[in-house]
Design a protein around this motif. Structure first.
Motif, PDB file in Angstrom:
ATOM      1  N   TYR A 162      98.483  -6.507  85.021  1.00  0.00           N
ATOM      2  CA  TYR A 162      99.227  -7.712  84.639  1.00  0.00           C
ATOM      3  C   TYR A 162      98.355  -8.704  83.874  1.00  0.00           C
ATOM      4  CZ  TYR A 162      96.560  -9.493  88.563  1.00  0.00           C
ATOM      5  OH  TYR A 162      95.525  -9.836  89.409  1.00  0.00           O
ATOM      6  N   CYS A 163      97.077  -8.363  83.664  1.00  0.00           N
ATOM      7  CA  CYS A 163      96.110  -9.363  83.213  1.00  0.00           C
ATOM      8  C   CYS A 163      95.986  -9.392  81.692  1.00  0.00           C
ATOM      9  CB  CYS A 163      94.753  -9.047  83.834  1.00  0.00           C
ATOM     10  SG  CYS A 163      93.467 -10.178  83.274  1.00  0.00           S
ATOM     11  N   ASP A 164      96.093 -10.587  81.112  1.00  0.00           N
ATOM     12  CA  ASP A 164      95.870 -10.700  79.663  1.00  0.00           C
ATOM     13  C   ASP A 164      94.648 -11.559  79.355  1.00  0.00           C
ATOM     14  OD1 ASP A 164      96.809 -13.262  80.175  1.00  0.00           O
ATOM     15  OD2 ASP A 164      97.935 -13.364  78.294  1.00  0.00           O
ATOM     16  N   PHE A 165      93.810 -11.835  80.389  1.00  0.00           N
ATOM     17  CA  PHE A 165      92.555 -12.538  80.110  1.00  0.00           C
ATOM     18  C   PHE A 165      91.651 -11.607  79.330  1.00  0.00           C
ATOM     19  CE2 PHE A 165      92.928 -14.843  84.431  1.00  0.00           C
ATOM     20  CZ  PHE A 165      93.780 -15.767  83.864  1.00  0.00           C
ATOM     21  N   PHE A 166      90.743 -12.227  78.553  1.00  0.00           N
ATOM     22  CA  PHE A 166      89.748 -11.394  77.896  1.00  0.00           C
ATOM     23  C   PHE A 166      88.730 -10.957  78.947  1.00  0.00           C
ATOM     24  CE2 PHE A 166      85.444 -11.216  76.107  1.00  0.00           C
ATOM     25  CZ  PHE A 166      85.590 -10.017  75.434  1.00  0.00           C
ATOM     26  N   SER A 167      88.636  -9.651  79.181  1.00  0.00           N
ATOM     27  CA  SER A 167      87.587  -9.143  80.066  1.00  0.00           C
ATOM     28  C   SER A 167      87.319  -7.695  79.670  1.00  0.00           C
ATOM     29  CB  SER A 167      87.995  -9.239  81.535  1.00  0.00           C
ATOM     30  OG  SER A 167      89.060  -8.370  81.800  1.00  0.00           O
ATOM     31  N   MET A 168      86.123  -7.226  79.949  1.00  0.00           N
ATOM     32  CA  MET A 168      85.736  -5.890  79.507  1.00  0.00           C
ATOM     33  C   MET A 168      84.832  -5.218  80.536  1.00  0.00           C
ATOM     34  SD  MET A 168      83.156  -7.323  76.606  1.00  0.00           S
ATOM     35  CE  MET A 168      81.734  -6.242  76.610  1.00  0.00           C
TER      36      MET A 168
ATOM     37  N   GLY B 221      83.349 -18.309  87.131  1.00  0.00           N
ATOM     38  CA  GLY B 221      84.619 -17.583  87.053  1.00  0.00           C
ATOM     39  C   GLY B 221      84.555 -16.408  86.097  1.00  0.00           C
ATOM     40  N   GLY B 222      85.655 -15.694  86.039  1.00  0.00           N
ATOM     41  CA  GLY B 222      85.680 -14.524  85.159  1.00  0.00           C
ATOM     42  C   GLY B 222      87.107 -14.116  84.872  1.00  0.00           C
ATOM     43  N   GLY B 223      87.260 -12.813  84.578  1.00  0.00           N
ATOM     44  CA  GLY B 223      86.374 -11.732  84.890  1.00  0.00           C
ATOM     45  C   GLY B 223      86.060 -11.624  86.397  1.00  0.00           C
ATOM     46  N   THR B 224      85.001 -10.910  86.641  1.00  0.00           N
ATOM     47  CA  THR B 224      84.587 -10.656  88.019  1.00  0.00           C
ATOM     48  C   THR B 224      83.103 -10.998  88.166  1.00  0.00           C
ATOM     49  OG1 THR B 224      86.152  -8.797  88.047  1.00  0.00           O
ATOM     50  CG2 THR B 224      84.580  -8.908  89.850  1.00  0.00           C
ATOM     51  N   PRO B 225      82.777 -12.231  88.531  1.00  0.00           N
ATOM     52  CA  PRO B 225      81.357 -12.594  88.660  1.00  0.00           C
ATOM     53  C   PRO B 225      80.613 -11.706  89.657  1.00  0.00           C
ATOM     54  CG  PRO B 225      82.722 -14.560  88.686  1.00  0.00           C
ATOM     55  CD  PRO B 225      83.663 -13.395  88.723  1.00  0.00           C
TER      56      PRO B 225
ATOM     57  N   ALA C 189      85.096 -13.886  93.301  1.00  0.00           N
ATOM     58  CA  ALA C 189      84.589 -12.549  93.639  1.00  0.00           C
ATOM     59  C   ALA C 189      85.797 -11.658  93.907  1.00  0.00           C
ATOM     60  CB  ALA C 189      83.713 -12.607  94.884  1.00  0.00           C
ATOM     61  N   ASN C 190      85.620 -10.381  93.697  1.00  0.00           N
ATOM     62  CA  ASN C 190      86.712  -9.455  94.008  1.00  0.00           C
ATOM     63  C   ASN C 190      86.333  -8.547  95.161  1.00  0.00           C
ATOM     64  OD1 ASN C 190      88.726 -10.243  92.285  1.00  0.00           O
ATOM     65  ND2 ASN C 190      87.965  -9.015  90.586  1.00  0.00           N
ATOM     66  N   PRO C 191      87.272  -8.270  96.052  1.00  0.00           N
ATOM     67  CA  PRO C 191      86.984  -7.347  97.142  1.00  0.00           C
ATOM     68  C   PRO C 191      86.537  -6.010  96.559  1.00  0.00           C
ATOM     69  CG  PRO C 191      89.162  -8.326  97.400  1.00  0.00           C
ATOM     70  CD  PRO C 191      88.677  -8.705  96.039  1.00  0.00           C
TER      71      PRO C 191
ATOM     72  N   GLY D 146      97.578  -2.788  89.813  1.00  0.00           N
ATOM     73  CA  GLY D 146      96.377  -2.161  89.237  1.00  0.00           C
ATOM     74  C   GLY D 146      95.100  -2.736  89.816  1.00  0.00           C
ATOM     75  N   ARG D 147      95.169  -3.339  90.998  1.00  0.00           N
ATOM     76  CA  ARG D 147      93.951  -3.860  91.629  1.00  0.00           C
ATOM     77  C   ARG D 147      93.118  -2.692  92.139  1.00  0.00           C
ATOM     78  NH1 ARG D 147      93.023  -9.154  90.482  1.00  0.00           N
ATOM     79  NH2 ARG D 147      91.497  -9.013  92.140  1.00  0.00           N
ATOM     80  N   MET D 148      91.809  -2.906  92.240  1.00  0.00           N
ATOM     81  CA  MET D 148      90.917  -1.813  92.634  1.00  0.00           C
ATOM     82  C   MET D 148      90.701  -1.748  94.141  1.00  0.00           C
ATOM     83  SD  MET D 148      88.040  -1.682  89.756  1.00  0.00           S
ATOM     84  CE  MET D 148      87.324  -0.350  90.691  1.00  0.00           C
TER      85      MET D 148
HETATM   86  S1  SF4 Z   1      89.943  -8.743  88.082  1.00  0.00           S
HETATM   87 FE1  SF4 Z   1      89.611  -8.818  85.855  1.00  0.00          FE
HETATM   88  S2  SF4 Z   1      91.286  -7.630  84.990  1.00  0.00           S
HETATM   89 FE2  SF4 Z   1      91.850  -8.097  87.123  1.00  0.00          FE
HETATM   90  S3  SF4 Z   1      93.043 -10.014  86.996  1.00  0.00           S
HETATM   91 FE3  SF4 Z   1      90.916 -10.613  87.348  1.00  0.00          FE
HETATM   92  S4  SF4 Z   1      90.114 -10.951  85.265  1.00  0.00           S
HETATM   93 FE4  SF4 Z   1      91.974  -9.744  85.035  1.00  0.00          FE
END
Ligand code: SF4
Length: 390
Positions: A17-23, A59-63, A94-96, A131-133
């Motif tokens: 669902y994400c349209d932020f710029f991230s790579m 922030g991010g992205g995923t710091p 942070a992401n789990p 689509g979360r990891m």
């Molecule tokens: S984890 Fe990355 S791809 Fe997923 S929502 Fe956050 S910024 Fe977007």
């Protein structure tokens, strides 16, 4: 006072669902980006280091995928070039699944005292659809790890209005996050953004997004459930236990100055060293990471659009942002900022929206302008009345 925002545009993979710029990036690419960011910090400090920093937000992205030694270098640059005020709020996202003891050690050693965890939902089928990891046990492990490192101020992000999400799914998610130890919840309605995989699935009919009434039911159930759990709604999408509202974000909504560093970062800065807070410029760094890094490799600031903000626009922004806050906008704050009263500038819009039941102006102690519960639900429509008075 100044707030700092540092952007890390890296994610392991794209959520649907994400349209932020991230790579996705290898360590060498992240290292090159961090070197550029350190350069930008040193260049910007030349202009703004005299302003003490009272909030920092990573922030991010995923710091949390940035290797700790690289993050340490960036945060050392921040500390070397800026004065972080005593008691500053220092948050990182942070992401789990990507949170590590070593990373938390580094962050806490550099002053981080607040963590924001991107959880979004408790139910496996919803996390997959987004689509979360991670799965929910990974989110719980992230809470436990943060607490082990002494972090007790924890935000969790949650989403509602998702395909295949029922009211009970959303309410159960909020309850589970509160039980896990969240002191703050950011709860956002899904926006289907053009160009995302989710948008394509909705367009081809594979997924159905809840309609307005269904989404409104989730919002209402969430507000009531969070209130029962001891969270106060203080902004349209943000809820906190007493004393845990996010100072950094309140700074955005009350037009405090902030300096955004990193590719695509935005800033709101004094127009000149002696300008009043109402006279400011917006700065938006380039979204092109190659351009961003090339400029800093040459020792110059990255390309950015810099625009002055006219008085009328600044006034509208004060109203627009102030009305996001559940407590609304104090008449006295508007007058102090702009030298004119709200009534003088927006009298007609205030009368119209009050008559429609979207706005109220309680006068107890300090007169303020607030959206009613109905007004908060249709905030964009309400704001049009202020725009039309321009
Ligand atoms: S984890 Fe990355 S791809 Fe997923 S929502 Fe956050 S910024 Fe977007």
């Amino acid at each position: 006072m100044l707030s700092l925002y540092l952007h890390f545009p890296f994610c392991k993979r794209k959520c649907f669902y994400c349209d932020f710029f991230s790579m996705a990036a290898e360590r060498a690419e992240i290292a090159a980006y961090c070197a550029a960011l350190e350069k930008e910090i040193s260049l910007m400090a030349g202009k703004y280091a005299h302003m003490p920093v009272d909030t920092v937000f990573i922030g991010g992205g995923t710091p949390s995928i940035v290797p700790e030694s690289l993050m340490d270098g960036v945060l050392a640059a921040v500390r070397n070039h800026f004065t972080i005020a005593e008691g500053a709020e220092f948050t990182s996202e942070a992401n789990p699944g990507t949170l590590r003891d070593g990373w938390l050690n580094t962050m806490v050693a550099n002053g981080m005292n607040r963590l924001s965890i991107g959880v979004q939902a408790q139910q496996e089928h919803l996390l997959k659809l987004l689509g979360r990891m991670h799965d929910f046990p990974m989110a719980l492990a992230a809470f436990a790890m943060a607490k082990k490192h002494g972090i007790t101020n924890i935000n969790a992000d949650a989403m509602f209005g998702l395909p295949k999400q029922g009211v009970s799914d959303y309410v159960e998610t909020l309850r589970a996050l509160a039980d896990a130890g969240a002191t703050h919840l950011s709860a956002y309605a899904l926006q289907v953004e053009e160009g995302t995989l989710l948008a394509a699935q909705v367009a081809e009919g594979t997924l159905r997004v809840p309609n307005q009434d269904e989404t409104a039911d989730m919002l209402e159930a969430g507000i009531s459930s969070l209130s029962n759990l001891g969270f106060e709604r203080y902004e349209i999408s943000n809820y906190a236990r007493p004393g845990f509202a996010c100072r950094h974000n309140i700074g955005y909504w009350t037009q405090k100055h902030y300096l955004g560093l990193g590719v695509s970062a935005a800033s709101h800065l004094p127009a000149s060293p002696d300008a009043t807070p109402a006279v400011y410029t917006r700065r938006q760094n380039t979204h092109d990471i190659k351009q961003y890094m090339a400029a800093l490799a040459e020792g110059v600031l990255p390309p950015a659009s810099v625009t002055g903000v006219a008085a009328k626009e600044a006034m509208f922004e004060t109203v627009m942002l102030g009305l996001r806050m559940v407590q609304g906008l104090r008449y006295a704050d508007f007058a102090a900022l702009h030298g004119q009263t709200l009534q003088a500038v927006y009298g007609e819009a205030i009368r119209k929206l009050t008559n429609e039941g979207l706005l109220e102006t309680p006068c107890v102690n300090e007169p303020r302008l607030m959206l009613t519960a109905r007004g908060l639900a249709v905030q964009n429509t309400a704001l049009m009345a202020f725009l039309q008075e321009d």
